[in-house]
Design an enzyme around this catalytic site. Structure first.
Site, PDB file in Angstrom:
ATOM      1  N   ASP A  36      29.046  33.614  46.445  1.00  5.19           N
ATOM      2  CA  ASP A  36      30.212  34.486  46.519  1.00  5.19           C
ATOM      3  C   ASP A  36      29.897  35.905  46.041  1.00  5.19           C
ATOM      4  O   ASP A  36      29.675  36.137  44.857  1.00  5.19           O
ATOM      5  CB  ASP A  36      31.372  33.883  45.709  1.00  5.19           C
ATOM      6  CG  ASP A  36      32.724  34.417  46.136  1.00  5.19           C
ATOM      7  OD1 ASP A  36      32.773  35.231  47.065  1.00  5.19           O
ATOM      8  OD2 ASP A  36      33.730  34.003  45.532  1.00  5.19           O
ATOM      9  N   LYS A  85      37.439  29.596  45.811  1.00  6.03           N
ATOM     10  CA  LYS A  85      37.454  30.981  45.325  1.00  6.03           C
ATOM     11  C   LYS A  85      38.022  31.048  43.910  1.00  6.03           C
ATOM     12  O   LYS A  85      37.522  31.799  43.062  1.00  6.03           O
ATOM     13  CB  LYS A  85      38.282  31.847  46.274  1.00  6.03           C
ATOM     14  CG  LYS A  85      38.479  33.277  45.822  1.00  6.03           C
ATOM     15  CD  LYS A  85      37.214  34.105  45.903  1.00  6.03           C
ATOM     16  CE  LYS A  85      36.957  34.594  47.303  1.00  6.03           C
ATOM     17  NZ  LYS A  85      35.884  35.596  47.356  1.00  6.03           N
ATOM     18  N   LYS A 127      42.142  45.945  49.988  1.00  8.31           N
ATOM     19  CA  LYS A 127      42.504  44.906  49.023  1.00  8.31           C
ATOM     20  C   LYS A 127      43.136  45.502  47.767  1.00  8.31           C
ATOM     21  O   LYS A 127      42.659  46.496  47.244  1.00  8.31           O
ATOM     22  CB  LYS A 127      41.264  44.091  48.639  1.00  8.31           C
ATOM     23  CG  LYS A 127      41.541  42.970  47.648  1.00  8.31           C
ATOM     24  CD  LYS A 127      40.353  42.050  47.481  1.00  8.31           C
ATOM     25  CE  LYS A 127      39.208  42.698  46.767  1.00  8.31           C
ATOM     26  NZ  LYS A 127      38.115  41.749  46.479  1.00  8.31           N
ATOM     27  N   LYS A 202      29.350  36.141  42.236  1.00  4.72           N
ATOM     28  CA  LYS A 202      30.394  35.724  41.291  1.00  4.72           C
ATOM     29  C   LYS A 202      30.050  34.454  40.527  1.00  4.72           C
ATOM     30  O   LYS A 202      30.283  34.335  39.342  1.00  4.72           O
ATOM     31  CB  LYS A 202      31.697  35.459  42.049  1.00  4.72           C
ATOM     32  CG  LYS A 202      32.506  36.661  42.451  1.00  4.72           C
ATOM     33  CD  LYS A 202      33.864  36.206  42.977  1.00  4.72           C
ATOM     34  CE  LYS A 202      34.673  37.359  43.527  1.00  4.72           C
ATOM     35  NZ  LYS A 202      34.199  37.787  44.854  1.00  4.72           N
TER      36      LYS A 202
END
Length: 269
Positions: A36, A85, A127, A202
């Site tokens: 990620d 996520k 975003k 991540k």
């Protein structure tokens, strides 16, 4: 990708690297890395929580809200996709919390951490990320930090892809010489799970038995020191003892004065 001998980097939070895939990468000596891409909100979180915990400020609540309208947002509107996520975004604080057992005495103690992601088609790739960090401070006081970030999601992620590919390819050319007990030399490459790339990911994938490190500056320092080693330089040392004693400061000033004198003399000649 692995069967073709090509490194594979997982930029999504899905559980791609099942044990069979890792075993295949080891057999074929191909690098894999994940998971990620770490481009915006999570990168800020890894910096801020590292600062709070290191400063003795105890984060007790972290609430992160996102909404976006690109394909990433659409995919994350599915509950099963969102769960992966949520895990990758939430686990980013774990090692920093564990690093300070004065603040967090119980191994099971950690901040309340909530992640919300919503799909809003109108905002497209722009975003929105909002975060609230609540911490305990001196004498039972409370401190709250609130952040708002608007960013172009794809424009943050694309440079990461370039950097990951370039750094990963460079790592394919790095080997380390080891000498065994019988004085035999052996050259060894990095482990197929290329955890050095964690700075841009991540949920860092690490080899079995290796610690998971999420603190951003620690991850960056690892890359810098590996590059310095490739150039034959010593690792960065932030003690800077040469600037903390009068005798060594005098020596440095004398050496600097001599260099300036030689440079001036060379210009005159």
């Amino acid at each position: 990708s692995i069967l073709e001998g090509s490194m594979f980097i997982n930029g999504s939070p899905q559980n791609t690297f099942v044990p069979g895939v890792i075993d295949l990468a080891r057999q074929h000596k191909v690098f894999v890395a994940g998971d990620d891409f770490k481009s915006g909100q999570t990168k800020m979180k890894s910096v801020l929580v590292d600062f709070l915990v290191s400063a003795g400020i105890k984060p007790v609540s972290i609430v992160s809200y996102n909404h976006l309208g690109n394909n990433d947002g659409k995919n994350l509107s599915a509950p099963s996709q969102f769960r992966s996520k949520e895990i990758s975004k939430s686990n980013v604080v774990d090692d920093m919390v564990a690093s300070n057992r004065i603040l967090f005495e119980d191994e099971d103690e950690h901040p309340d951490h909530v992640v919300v992601i919503k799909y809003v088609p109108y905002v497209a790739d722009s975003k929105r990320a909002m975060d609230e960090y609540t911490s305990e401070i001196f004498m039972g006081g409370k401190n709250t930090i609130v952040m708002h970030n608007t960013c172009e999601d794809s424009l943050l992620a694309t440079p990461l892809i370039y950097d990951l590919v370039i750094l990963g390819e460079l790592c394919e050319r790095i080997t380390m010489k080891k000498v065994d007990d019988s004085n035999q030399q052996k050259w060894e490459s990095f482990h197929p799970i290329l955890s050095l790339l964690s700075y841009m990911l991540k949920a860092p994938l690490v080899p079995s038995g290796a610690p998971v490190v999420n603190a951003l500056f620690t991850q960056r320092c690892a890359i810098i020191n590996v590059m310095r080693a490739c150039l034959g330089l010593a690792p960065d040392n932030h003690m800077t003892l040469e600037h903390r004693f009068e005798s060594t400061l005098t020596e440095l000033q004398t050496a600097a004065g001599q260099q300036q004198h030689l440079a001036k003399k060379a210009r005159l000649e």
